[in-house]
Design a protein around this motif. Structure first.
Motif, PDB file in Angstrom:
ATOM      1  N   ALA A   1     -34.730 -32.237  -8.710  1.00  0.00           N
ATOM      2  CA  ALA A   1     -35.710 -32.098  -7.637  1.00  0.00           C
ATOM      3  C   ALA A   1     -35.306 -32.955  -6.441  1.00  0.00           C
ATOM      4  N   SER A   2     -34.374 -33.868  -6.635  1.00  0.00           N
ATOM      5  CA  SER A   2     -33.941 -34.787  -5.580  1.00  0.00           C
ATOM      6  C   SER A   2     -33.066 -34.058  -4.566  1.00  0.00           C
ATOM      7  N   ARG A   3     -33.370 -34.226  -3.290  1.00  0.00           N
ATOM      8  CA  ARG A   3     -32.549 -33.597  -2.251  1.00  0.00           C
ATOM      9  C   ARG A   3     -31.114 -34.116  -2.290  1.00  0.00           C
ATOM     10  N   ALA A   4     -30.947 -35.395  -2.554  1.00  0.00           N
ATOM     11  CA  ALA A   4     -29.609 -35.989  -2.533  1.00  0.00           C
ATOM     12  C   ALA A   4     -28.724 -35.430  -3.638  1.00  0.00           C
ATOM     13  N   ASP A   5     -29.337 -34.967  -4.732  1.00  0.00           N
ATOM     14  CA  ASP A   5     -28.561 -34.513  -5.883  1.00  0.00           C
ATOM     15  C   ASP A   5     -28.381 -33.008  -5.952  1.00  0.00           C
ATOM     16  N   ARG A   6     -28.891 -32.268  -4.985  1.00  0.00           N
ATOM     17  CA  ARG A   6     -28.813 -30.812  -5.048  1.00  0.00           C
ATOM     18  C   ARG A   6     -27.412 -30.322  -4.694  1.00  0.00           C
ATOM     19  N   ALA A   7     -26.870 -29.461  -5.541  1.00  0.00           N
ATOM     20  CA  ALA A   7     -25.566 -28.858  -5.259  1.00  0.00           C
ATOM     21  C   ALA A   7     -25.723 -27.504  -4.581  1.00  0.00           C
ATOM     22  N   VAL A   8     -26.742 -26.744  -4.960  1.00  0.00           N
ATOM     23  CA  VAL A   8     -26.966 -25.396  -4.420  1.00  0.00           C
ATOM     24  C   VAL A   8     -28.333 -25.361  -3.748  1.00  0.00           C
ATOM     25  N   TRP A   9     -28.341 -24.914  -2.501  1.00  0.00           N
ATOM     26  CA  TRP A   9     -29.565 -24.888  -1.698  1.00  0.00           C
ATOM     27  C   TRP A   9     -29.953 -23.441  -1.377  1.00  0.00           C
ATOM     28  N   PRO A  10     -30.936 -22.871  -2.067  1.00  0.00           N
ATOM     29  CA  PRO A  10     -31.446 -21.557  -1.662  1.00  0.00           C
ATOM     30  C   PRO A  10     -32.113 -21.673  -0.293  1.00  0.00           C
TER      31      PRO A  10
ATOM     32  N   SER B   1     -29.371 -13.078  15.830  1.00  0.00           N
ATOM     33  CA  SER B   1     -28.612 -13.562  14.677  1.00  0.00           C
ATOM     34  C   SER B   1     -28.870 -15.055  14.494  1.00  0.00           C
ATOM     35  N   PRO B   2     -29.150 -15.494  13.256  1.00  0.00           N
ATOM     36  CA  PRO B   2     -29.362 -16.924  13.023  1.00  0.00           C
ATOM     37  C   PRO B   2     -28.052 -17.684  13.195  1.00  0.00           C
ATOM     38  N   ASP B   3     -28.161 -18.967  13.396  1.00  0.00           N
ATOM     39  CA  ASP B   3     -27.008 -19.850  13.487  1.00  0.00           C
ATOM     40  C   ASP B   3     -26.848 -20.574  12.150  1.00  0.00           C
ATOM     41  N   PHE B   4     -25.615 -20.594  11.601  1.00  0.00           N
ATOM     42  CA  PHE B   4     -25.394 -21.177  10.285  1.00  0.00           C
ATOM     43  C   PHE B   4     -25.843 -22.626  10.227  1.00  0.00           C
ATOM     44  N   GLU B   5     -25.481 -23.415  11.227  1.00  0.00           N
ATOM     45  CA  GLU B   5     -25.840 -24.838  11.204  1.00  0.00           C
ATOM     46  C   GLU B   5     -27.354 -25.013  11.284  1.00  0.00           C
ATOM     47  N   GLN B   6     -28.030 -24.147  12.041  1.00  0.00           N
ATOM     48  CA  GLN B   6     -29.482 -24.220  12.132  1.00  0.00           C
ATOM     49  C   GLN B   6     -30.121 -23.910  10.777  1.00  0.00           C
ATOM     50  N   VAL B   7     -29.592 -22.882  10.092  1.00  0.00           N
ATOM     51  CA  VAL B   7     -30.120 -22.516   8.782  1.00  0.00           C
ATOM     52  C   VAL B   7     -29.905 -23.660   7.794  1.00  0.00           C
ATOM     53  N   ARG B   8     -28.700 -24.215   7.781  1.00  0.00           N
ATOM     54  CA  ARG B   8     -28.405 -25.302   6.841  1.00  0.00           C
ATOM     55  C   ARG B   8     -29.276 -26.523   7.115  1.00  0.00           C
ATOM     56  N   ALA B   9     -29.426 -26.873   8.384  1.00  0.00           N
ATOM     57  CA  ALA B   9     -30.245 -28.042   8.728  1.00  0.00           C
ATOM     58  C   ALA B   9     -31.696 -27.818   8.330  1.00  0.00           C
ATOM     59  N   LEU B  10     -32.210 -26.599   8.555  1.00  0.00           N
ATOM     60  CA  LEU B  10     -33.588 -26.287   8.195  1.00  0.00           C
ATOM     61  C   LEU B  10     -33.805 -26.429   6.696  1.00  0.00           C
ATOM     62  N   VAL B  11     -32.871 -25.877   5.908  1.00  0.00           N
ATOM     63  CA  VAL B  11     -33.015 -25.893   4.458  1.00  0.00           C
ATOM     64  C   VAL B  11     -32.893 -27.318   3.919  1.00  0.00           C
ATOM     65  N   GLU B  12     -31.939 -28.078   4.441  1.00  0.00           N
ATOM     66  CA  GLU B  12     -31.725 -29.430   3.930  1.00  0.00           C
ATOM     67  C   GLU B  12     -32.826 -30.398   4.359  1.00  0.00           C
ATOM     68  N   SER B  13     -33.647 -30.003   5.325  1.00  0.00           N
ATOM     69  CA  SER B  13     -34.801 -30.829   5.705  1.00  0.00           C
ATOM     70  C   SER B  13     -36.049 -30.425   4.936  1.00  0.00           C
ATOM     71  N   GLY B  14     -35.890 -29.469   4.011  1.00  0.00           N
ATOM     72  CA  GLY B  14     -37.018 -29.063   3.176  1.00  0.00           C
ATOM     73  C   GLY B  14     -37.650 -27.755   3.585  1.00  0.00           C
ATOM     74  N   GLY B  15     -37.106 -27.081   4.585  1.00  0.00           N
ATOM     75  CA  GLY B  15     -37.676 -25.820   5.039  1.00  0.00           C
ATOM     76  C   GLY B  15     -37.176 -24.634   4.234  1.00  0.00           C
TER      77      GLY B  15
END
Length: 372
Positions: free
Chosen positions: A93-102, A333-347
């Motif tokens: 459940a820890s963000r720091a330990d996640r390998a795969v981010w849906p 079209s979404p931006d890859f970095e925007q998608v990754r940043a959103l997901v890694e911030s909990g979105g």
């Protein structure tokens, strides 16, 4: 409207891609829609059917386990990625330990249907797609692999060029494992299959179902194209859609078709019923994805919700389904970095928010469970 909001569990680091013994359709059958009948109902017969295809020369079973470096070229884009069995048994459940981010929610019942289908087939029929920024040393190592002659090289039935290298050297595999250990990757395509893998692992621990077939693509090296998935909304009207967008705080301008389509970029959406065209400029869209703004801010304001949301991968198909009783929302079209940043911030993005292309051809690499 039935929105997919369930988030499957997170696979924990270290990321592990394990060797497996690949099953492949014969080159003349890869990418052929007719080949899908090998994976058709009744699913319990698929393993025996593929064994028969191997005997007939219509499929190939590799001689020994390997990690596979798979390169394919489609529509002028070349994608290369590592294909292996993704270890699924460690969760976090820890963000720091996640390998795969849906990055999208899933429908649990759909994941359950896929899990049951794969279990009956005794097969992972296609890899999920994972995307990361690869370690430069890993990139160099894989570039060395490509200097050798590939084990399989051909043009498939859909016109895609395929090159596949089998990596079996123990030292190379060990180095790849070390370099992948700390990787965090975005789940680009296959959210429901990923959830099905997790369910199968939970139901059958200590078996081959502890892993699921995955392809890991380096977005720096051979990036997948990230496209928009547009919407049509049967049961609502363009007038109500425009009013909801304005109520959500957007500036909405009436345009003619060419100008509206020309304005479709990272900060604009387009609304149309095929006759009238409107350019939409949401406030603060740089901090959110356009598709999230649509689902979270606009659709809840409609006086009459659409009967359903229909998804389309290009503008032409979207407009073909558009009418005065089924207006369209054309998304940037979404931006890859925007998608990754959103997901890694909990979105989380709405279902079918992104289209990563091109995907591997059907039958290029499959993972049978009967060998493990």
């Amino acid at each position: 409207m039935d929105f997919a909001t369930d988030v499957p569990p997170y696979v924990a680091k270290p990321l592990e891609l394990l060797p497996f013994r690949a099953l492949m359709l014969a080159p003349a059958r890869v990418g052929d829609p007719a080949s899908a009948r090998a994976l058709a109902r009744p699913y319990r017969d698929v393993a025996a059917r593929l064994t028969e295809w191997i005997e007939q020369g219509r499929a190939i079973a590799d001689s020994a386990p390997a990690l596979y470096l798979h390169e394919y070229t489609a529509a002028g884009l070349t994608v290369r990625g590592l294909v292996g069995a993704l270890a699924m048994s460690r969760r976090t459940a820890s963000r720091a330990d996640r390998a795969v981010w849906p990055h999208e929610g899933i429908h649990p019942e759909q994941a359950g249907e896929l899990a049951e289908r794969m279990y009956q087939m005794e097969l992972n029929p296609a890899p999920i797609l994972l995307v990361h920024h690869g370690d430069p040393e890993l990139r160099a190592l894989l570039a060395d692999v490509t200097r050798a002659e590939p084990e399989w090289r051909y043009l498939d039935r859909s016109g895609h060029r395929q090159r596949i290298w089998a990596i079996r050297d123990v030292d190379v595999l060990a180095r790849i494992a070390t370099l992948l250990g700390g990787t965090r990757c975005l789940l680009a395509d296959g959210h429901h299959r990923y959830a099905a893998y997790l369910r199968l692992q939970q139901e059958h621990p200590g078996t081959a179902w502890d892993a699921g077939l995955a392809m890991l693509v380096d977005q720096v090296d051979t990036p997948l194209f990230l496209g928009a998935i547009h919407r049509t909304l049967p049961g609502t009207t363009l007038e109500d859609l425009v009013a909801a967008a304005r109520e959500a705080g957007a500036d909405v301008t009436t345009d003619e078709r060419r100008r509206a389509l020309g304005a479709l970029d990272s900060t604009h959406l387009v609304l149309t019923d095929g006759t009238s065209w409107h350019t939409v400029s949401p406030v603060d869209l740089d901090r959110d994805a356009a598709v999230s703004w649509l689902h979270q801010r606009v659709l809840p304001l409609l006086p009459v919700p659409p009967r359903r949301i229909e998804h389309h991968h290009n503008v032409e198909d979207t407009l073909a389904a558009t009418s005065d009783s089924s207006p369209a929302v054309l998304l940037p079209s979404p931006d890859f970095e925007q998608v990754r940043a959103l997901v890694e911030s909990g979105g989380l993005l709405p279902e079918k928010a992104t289209s990563f292309q091109p995907k591997p051809s059907l039958g290029a690499l499959m993972r049978p469970m009967t060998d493990e």
